[in-house]
Structures are given as C-alpha cells and as structure tokens.
Design a protein around this motif. Sequence first.
Motif, PDB file in Angstrom:
ATOM      1  N   UNK A 327      34.005 -10.690  50.054  1.00 59.70           N
ATOM      2  CA  UNK A 327      34.541 -10.546  48.708  1.00 59.70           C
ATOM      3  C   UNK A 327      35.583 -11.582  48.353  1.00 59.70           C
ATOM      4  N   UNK A 328      36.127 -11.419  47.157  1.00 60.75           N
ATOM      5  CA  UNK A 328      37.150 -12.303  46.616  1.00 60.75           C
ATOM      6  C   UNK A 328      38.504 -11.621  46.728  1.00 60.75           C
ATOM      7  N   UNK A 329      39.521 -12.362  47.129  1.00 60.43           N
ATOM      8  CA  UNK A 329      40.868 -11.801  47.190  1.00 60.43           C
ATOM      9  C   UNK A 329      41.845 -12.694  46.437  1.00 60.43           C
ATOM     10  N   UNK A 330      42.783 -12.059  45.762  1.00 56.59           N
ATOM     11  CA  UNK A 330      43.935 -12.757  45.186  1.00 56.59           C
ATOM     12  C   UNK A 330      45.087 -12.529  46.157  1.00 56.59           C
ATOM     13  N   UNK A 331      45.492 -13.581  46.855  1.00 59.46           N
ATOM     14  CA  UNK A 331      46.507 -13.446  47.906  1.00 59.46           C
ATOM     15  C   UNK A 331      47.883 -13.343  47.275  1.00 59.46           C
ATOM     16  N   UNK A 332      48.585 -12.253  47.534  1.00 51.03           N
ATOM     17  CA  UNK A 332      49.830 -11.928  46.836  1.00 51.03           C
ATOM     18  C   UNK A 332      51.062 -11.996  47.722  1.00 51.03           C
ATOM     19  N   UNK A 333      50.893 -12.347  48.984  1.00 51.33           N
ATOM     20  CA  UNK A 333      52.019 -12.348  49.920  1.00 51.33           C
ATOM     21  C   UNK A 333      52.659 -13.728  50.014  1.00 51.33           C
ATOM     22  N   UNK A 334      53.930 -13.742  50.408  1.00 50.85           N
ATOM     23  CA  UNK A 334      54.645 -15.009  50.532  1.00 50.85           C
ATOM     24  C   UNK A 334      54.170 -15.828  51.726  1.00 50.85           C
ATOM     25  N   UNK A 335      53.685 -15.164  52.772  1.00 51.51           N
ATOM     26  CA  UNK A 335      53.223 -15.904  53.941  1.00 51.51           C
ATOM     27  C   UNK A 335      51.736 -16.218  53.837  1.00 51.51           C
ATOM     28  N   UNK A 336      51.289 -17.149  54.645  1.00 57.23           N
ATOM     29  CA  UNK A 336      49.935 -17.677  54.590  1.00 57.23           C
ATOM     30  C   UNK A 336      48.936 -16.712  55.219  1.00 57.23           C
ATOM     31  N   UNK A 337      47.719 -16.666  54.652  1.00 58.60           N
ATOM     32  CA  UNK A 337      46.625 -15.924  55.266  1.00 58.60           C
ATOM     33  C   UNK A 337      45.727 -16.891  56.019  1.00 58.60           C
ATOM     34  N   UNK A 338      45.514 -16.613  57.292  1.00 63.11           N
ATOM     35  CA  UNK A 338      44.623 -17.428  58.115  1.00 63.11           C
ATOM     36  C   UNK A 338      43.520 -16.544  58.676  1.00 63.11           C
ATOM     37  N   UNK A 339      42.490 -17.165  59.200  1.00 62.07           N
ATOM     38  CA  UNK A 339      41.403 -16.432  59.823  1.00 62.07           C
ATOM     39  C   UNK A 339      41.869 -15.651  61.038  1.00 62.07           C
ATOM     40  N   UNK A 340      41.164 -14.564  61.349  1.00 53.64           N
ATOM     41  CA  UNK A 340      41.460 -13.669  62.480  1.00 53.64           C
ATOM     42  C   UNK A 340      42.720 -12.848  62.254  1.00 53.64           C
ATOM     43  N   UNK A 341      43.213 -12.791  61.019  1.00 59.74           N
ATOM     44  CA  UNK A 341      44.384 -11.974  60.710  1.00 59.74           C
ATOM     45  C   UNK A 341      43.993 -10.504  60.638  1.00 59.74           C
ATOM     46  N   UNK A 342      44.779  -9.647  61.288  1.00 60.48           N
ATOM     47  CA  UNK A 342      44.519  -8.207  61.262  1.00 60.48           C
ATOM     48  C   UNK A 342      45.303  -7.568  60.119  1.00 60.48           C
ATOM     49  N   UNK A 343      44.628  -6.719  59.359  1.00 55.65           N
ATOM     50  CA  UNK A 343      45.226  -6.064  58.202  1.00 55.65           C
ATOM     51  C   UNK A 343      44.712  -4.629  58.119  1.00 55.65           C
ATOM     52  N   UNK A 344      45.224  -3.893  57.158  1.00 51.29           N
ATOM     53  CA  UNK A 344      44.639  -2.619  56.773  1.00 51.29           C
ATOM     54  C   UNK A 344      43.916  -2.822  55.443  1.00 51.29           C
ATOM     55  N   UNK A 345      42.744  -2.234  55.308  1.00 49.99           N
ATOM     56  CA  UNK A 345      41.996  -2.294  54.059  1.00 49.99           C
ATOM     57  C   UNK A 345      42.009  -0.913  53.429  1.00 49.99           C
ATOM     58  N   UNK A 346      42.497  -0.831  52.185  1.00 52.29           N
ATOM     59  CA  UNK A 346      42.549   0.431  51.452  1.00 52.29           C
ATOM     60  C   UNK A 346      41.479   0.409  50.371  1.00 52.29           C
ATOM     61  N   UNK A 347      40.546   1.351  50.479  1.00 56.76           N
ATOM     62  CA  UNK A 347      39.432   1.451  49.524  1.00 56.76           C
ATOM     63  C   UNK A 347      39.387   2.882  49.022  1.00 56.76           C
ATOM     64  N   UNK A 348      39.766   3.086  47.748  1.00 56.68           N
ATOM     65  CA  UNK A 348      39.895   4.452  47.250  1.00 56.68           C
ATOM     66  C   UNK A 348      41.017   5.152  47.996  1.00 56.68           C
ATOM     67  N   UNK A 349      40.710   6.293  48.595  1.00 51.86           N
ATOM     68  CA  UNK A 349      41.710   7.012  49.389  1.00 51.86           C
ATOM     69  C   UNK A 349      41.526   6.759  50.884  1.00 51.86           C
ATOM     70  N   UNK A 350      40.628   5.874  51.243  1.00 48.55           N
ATOM     71  CA  UNK A 350      40.329   5.596  52.653  1.00 48.55           C
ATOM     72  C   UNK A 350      41.038   4.327  53.092  1.00 48.55           C
ATOM     73  N   UNK A 351      41.727   4.364  54.216  1.00 51.38           N
ATOM     74  CA  UNK A 351      42.403   3.206  54.786  1.00 51.38           C
ATOM     75  C   UNK A 351      41.882   2.970  56.192  1.00 51.38           C
TER      76      UNK A 351
END
Length: 432
Positions: A327-351
């Motif tokens: 998908x497409x993301x609008x990156x909103x954080x001050x630090x850089x996003x690189x590959x292999x970065x671990x995050x939480x994905x929130x979709x509806x009420x599911x995280x």
Amino acid sequence: MATTTSPTKTVLRLATAGSVDDGKSTLVGRLLYDSKSVLADQFDAVERVSRDRGLASADLALLTDGLRSEREQGITIDVAYRYFATAERSFILADCPGHVQYTRNTVTGASTADVIVLLVDARKGVQEQTRRHLAVASLLRVPHVVVVVNKIDLVDFDEATYDRVAAEVLAVATSLGLTDVTTIPVSALDGDNVVESSARTPWYDGPSVLSFLETLEPAGEPHSEPLRFPVQLVIRPQAAGGDEHRDYRGYAGQVASGLVRPGDAVTVLPSGRTSTVAGIDTADGELDVAFAPQSVTLRLTDDVDISRGDLIVTSRSVPAVTQDVEGTVAWLADHRLAGRTKVLLKHGTRTVQAMVTEIKGRLDLDAATLEPADSLELNDIGHVTLRLASPIAAEEYLHARAGGSFLLVDAQDGTTLAAGMVGDALLATATV
C-alpha cells in the motif's frame, strides 16, 4: 419496542488546506461570520484583538486560530474542527495548517472529508504545498476538490490571471488523477464569492463557495457499501439480574460501512465463522436497522468465539484475509523509515505486529512520478510492502475507504508513524 432510523446524510465534511499566507484562516472565518455561525461574544473578542493590533476592522482569521501563542505569532499550526450550519445543510470543517512540516495534519483532516477546499494565492499560483495537498486528496480518494483562487482583489480582479492560475492547478490535478475539481475566484478578506456572488467578477458566472458546498452531493454513502463492523468490545454482564442478563453476549462497535438488520447472515473474520444477527441493541432500545456510522451492539444467534479486533461482515461480501499488505503510506514521523522496520499496524479495531519489508518508491510531487527510494522522510508519500504477524481483512482503499485504511504505530511509545492505504493507489496516481 424496536425503532427505525433513516440513513439520510445531512452533514457535509470538508477540509481546508493551502500554503502559508494563502488566506485560509480568513476564508474559514468569513464562512463562519457570513453564515451567522459566530456568537456575539466571539466576534467581540476578535474585534478587541484586532484593535490591539492596530487593525481598522475585525481580522476574521482570528476566529479559527486555536491557541493564544499561535495568535501572537500570527500563524495557525493545529487542526481545528469547526461546526456550522446553513438553512440547506450542516458542515463539519477540518481547518488544516499550511506549513510543509504539518502536512501530517492535512492527512488527518482529509481522511474523512467529502470535499477538500484548497486555497491558492492568485499572485503566486501553484506552490509546493499545493502539489502536496492535491496529492493527498488524490491518494485519500477525497470525492471532490474545490480550488479557491484567493486574493483576487490584489490582482485587480483580473480574469486572465484567474484563468492562468486555474489552468495551472487543473494541470497538476489531472497529472495526479483528480477529475472532480472546481475553481472559484475569491477575495476572502472582502467576502467576494465566499457566501454571496460578487459584482466585481462579472466574468465569473459560477457559484460562490458556500452555495457550491450547499449543493454538493457526497460520493459513496457509507450505508450503500457492504457491512463492515469492527468489534470494539465484547459485552458479558457479570452482575446478578436474571437468566436473560447472565446469558447475554453482545458485540459493541461502530458500523464502519453498510447496513445491518436482524436476520442478516454474517461472517466473522479472520476466523471465517458464520452466524445470523439476532438483534441490534442501543442504550435507547433495540433497532430494526443500523447503518454507518452508528455505534451499536450486535447479538448473534450462535455462540461464536469473537474478541476485540475481529470484523463482522455480511456473508454476501466477505473480504479476503491476508498477512501481506501492499500500500501507500504518508510518513508522518520525524525520524526516517527504512526497510525491515518493525511497527504496529492498526486496522479498524485490530492491532497487529508488522514489519516494513520493502520500500518500493517515493512520490515526486513536482513530476508526479514514482521515484526509486529505500527510505522515507517526514511528509514523504511512498509505496511499501508489509508482513503481518497475524492476518487482517484488508480491502483495496480505492473501493473501500474504511476497510482499506490503516495506521502504522510505534510499538514503543504508541505514537502514530504513518497513515496508510491498502493497494496500488500511488502506482495508479503516479507514473513510474
């Protein structure tokens, strides 16, 4: 006794955007003032501040500036939600800031908008933020775009200047895949073509901003789409009160899209279990029908294992579940996003836990092309792939705004990192 509510939408959601000093706050203030949506004490306060600044008349921009410190600096940096109404309809307005570093707020404001009102200074034409806001409107699939060519009084109401700026804006919009774009010449300071049509633009025979918004039809009513009901809470009363209360099991949440009635066949995702709606409960009693965006509690005929984060959908339209999301993301954080970065994905009420496995490119706003990139910086819009620890019912954002949107969240501090849209929206918008 069950009640029925008609799913008639009377509210228009709009977001305003524009470059710094394009007059956005003045336009919003003019809309509020001329539509008589300003209380007398609010206007008195604005007049006092205006006099203190040595101004001859009330600065209507002050009606939308949120914080005293921002007023003192003469800028607006927050997203402020305003509510006003006319005889024709009610409005919810998200007033977004114009500075480049606050593009994240524009994403927030436009994400639920029926229309985005974008200001352009008639003297300056298209700026970097103009392109960025048009790109956001395209990516978020905002149904309508109104481009206000403001400060037309400062170019002596010149038709040729307006035509040149309007053509420039429409060219950028077309390159980004936007088709429903309307331009209006305006002087927000004096009120020309804001609420009433202006005699000082005899060459313009279109509507004023407000009259256009009053007649604008929101595209894609949520209740016309398939049922999507993210479960927020499972209700199991523990207090004594009779067998009917001890046996009660309800699934509370907000209808994200579609309609639901008792007797409807539904499927629970990601498990795929099926059941039938037994009843729809609210604090005011049972309903014969519920529709987006109502908050209700559903009862099912079967004892199905359901928990927060599950999705109840109509069995007539069941989306696929997947652990791989592109998908497409609008990156909103001050630090850089690189590959292999671990995050939480929130979709509806599911995280769920997720990893950014690849960054496929970044949108070049000037050329409207997707350029190669292995990282994203603040305010970048990029195309990424993610691998999830557990599946979600991801739908193409192009066809389902509710089921196709997600957030990326920092697992350590819970801050929002990115707003995302499932599918190839960026690839469809830009030329690779």
